[in-house]
Write an enzyme that holds these catalytic residues in place. Sequence first.
Site, short mmCIF file in Angstrom:
data_model
loop_
_atom_site.label_atom_id
_atom_site.label_comp_id
_atom_site.label_asym_id
_atom_site.label_seq_id
_atom_site.Cartn_x
_atom_site.Cartn_y
_atom_site.Cartn_z
N SER A 63 0.80 -1.23 0.00
CA SER A 63 0.00 0.00 0.00
C SER A 63 0.83 1.28 0.00
CB SER A 63 -0.92 0.03 1.21
OG SER A 63 -2.07 -0.74 0.92
N LYS A 66 0.43 3.51 -2.89
CA LYS A 66 -0.80 4.28 -3.17
C LYS A 66 -0.58 5.79 -3.33
CE LYS A 66 -3.86 0.75 -1.25
NZ LYS A 66 -4.48 0.21 -0.03
N TYR A 188 -3.25 -2.85 -10.45
CA TYR A 188 -3.18 -2.43 -9.05
C TYR A 188 -2.36 -3.43 -8.22
CZ TYR A 188 -4.54 -2.15 -4.18
OH TYR A 188 -4.48 -2.12 -2.82
N TYR A 239 -4.16 3.55 7.64
CA TYR A 239 -5.38 2.74 7.79
C TYR A 239 -6.31 3.38 8.82
CZ TYR A 239 -2.33 -0.59 5.37
OH TYR A 239 -1.49 -1.20 4.47
N VAL A 257 1.09 -3.77 4.03
CA VAL A 257 0.94 -5.04 4.76
C VAL A 257 2.21 -5.89 4.80
CG1 VAL A 257 -1.53 -5.47 4.59
CG2 VAL A 257 -0.07 -6.12 2.70
N1 GLU Z 1 -2.04 -5.87 -2.09
C1 GLU Z 1 -2.73 -5.55 -0.90
C2 GLU Z 1 -4.22 -5.48 -1.17
O1 GLU Z 1 -4.68 -4.64 -1.89
C3 GLU Z 1 -2.22 -4.25 -0.34
C4 GLU Z 1 -2.71 -4.09 0.99
C5 GLU Z 1 -1.95 -3.13 1.83
O2 GLU Z 1 -0.73 -3.04 1.83
O3 GLU Z 1 -2.65 -2.44 2.58
O4 GLU Z 1 -4.95 -6.27 -0.67
#
Ligand code: GLU
Length: 444
Positions: A63, A66, A188, A239, A257
């Site tokens: 993430s 992002k 993504y 988060y 994550v």
């Molecule tokens: N590839 C993960 C998902 O989209 C990323 C999650 C993350 O790092 O928060 O489920």
Amino acid sequence: MEIPITEYLEQLVAANREDSGETAQYIPEFAQADPDRLAVAFATPDGRVYCAGDVETEFSIQSISKPFTYALAIIDHGLAHVLEHVDVEPSGDAFNEISLDPETGRPMNPMINAGAIAVHGLLTGADREARDERLLSFYSRLAGRRLEVDEKVHASELSEAHRNTAIAYMLKSLGKLEGDPVDVVHGYTRQCSVNVTVRDLARMAAALSAGGRAPDGTQVIDPGVNRHVLSVMATCGMYDSSGEWLTRVGIPAKSGVSGGLLGVLPGQGGIAAFSPRLDAHGNSVRGIRIFERMNQHMGLHLMDAIDVPRLVNRRHVVNGVPVHEVTGDLRFVEVERVMRSFESEAPGTGPVVVDLSRVHRVKDIARRVMLESLRRLHLDGHEVRLVDPDEVLGTAHTGSGEIVRGEDAVGGYTPRLFHDVVSATGDATADSATGDSATVVNQT
Ligand code: GLU
């Protein structure tokens, strides 16, 4: 001399070995990852990196990608268009929550999956491969080296992408996804699978800290876009514990994550940590602790009011002439201090010298207010003698010694002030940085 920063980071790693939490389990690459890995890095805005711990360990960016994809989408389409698809409000939800605004159908922000998927769909590119490559080279420019996708992680991510695919279809049904849902989820998950080290993340963070300038000095993200991205990271980057993070550590950040955590100190540098065990919110346990410790030691928190205005102005009288010596960097608050000192000059009492030879940087608003205050001194009847060897108040002046500013500088007003030091006989500014010793100038 050895710079003690690496030593400090090594101590930080050694003192924070204790761990709790669990690694992410949804794909085998995370479930089998060595949970004891720990690394931290600090990068300066010009790209110097100090690091300690498992600095060579590569992990997927997840993430943390992002905010960077968000920046590229805004570069591609402009903020207004991106805002039509994704809002900028903290959701308070978990990363994979299907949280959409009930009225507009927009995902709440680009840092949760729904928003990030919509953002990925906005990227410009002829096809899937072209978009993937653009994104990868964008990340790579910010990291200062060519990054690669971890194909195994990508394959696993794709095989577990049911929820993300559902989100993409739902966004499509609401008119909030451009492109084909399967294609977008492919891209993504690929952006999440780019491998990085803490060094890469620190450099990417440092680029954000430098207003979007990459380690090699190129402006990769427009400063306005960069500021916008940092603002969203500050409110939504951690988060559903973004509020707690902002109060405790107080800097824009993003976690992922796989255990990565990136923080940005605007104007000062970037910090990254890596430790795979996660807390209940999905943030790295030791990563957070390391940032908290650094905050205690170094005072990272942006809400700390360390930047209160300093005394920047000294008034003294030389041969009967008041001299205002101004020192340092000028923002609005410093100029307010200077004006308070100008306020003490009774109207119509002859020359006033304003010496800016020790001023290094002037914010635009400070420059405009400073010019206006000089104009007011002049209207009060003073012959204003300005010493500005570095032209911090601007470069446009005529041969007659006036400063002539563009219309935009002071709202259409063109101050007619003096600039040039025309005599070297007096001693009004004998200690000025230029060595010029006088400021006897005539007003036209
Ligand atoms: N590839 C993960 C998902 O989209 C990323 C999650 C993350 O790092 O928060 O489920």
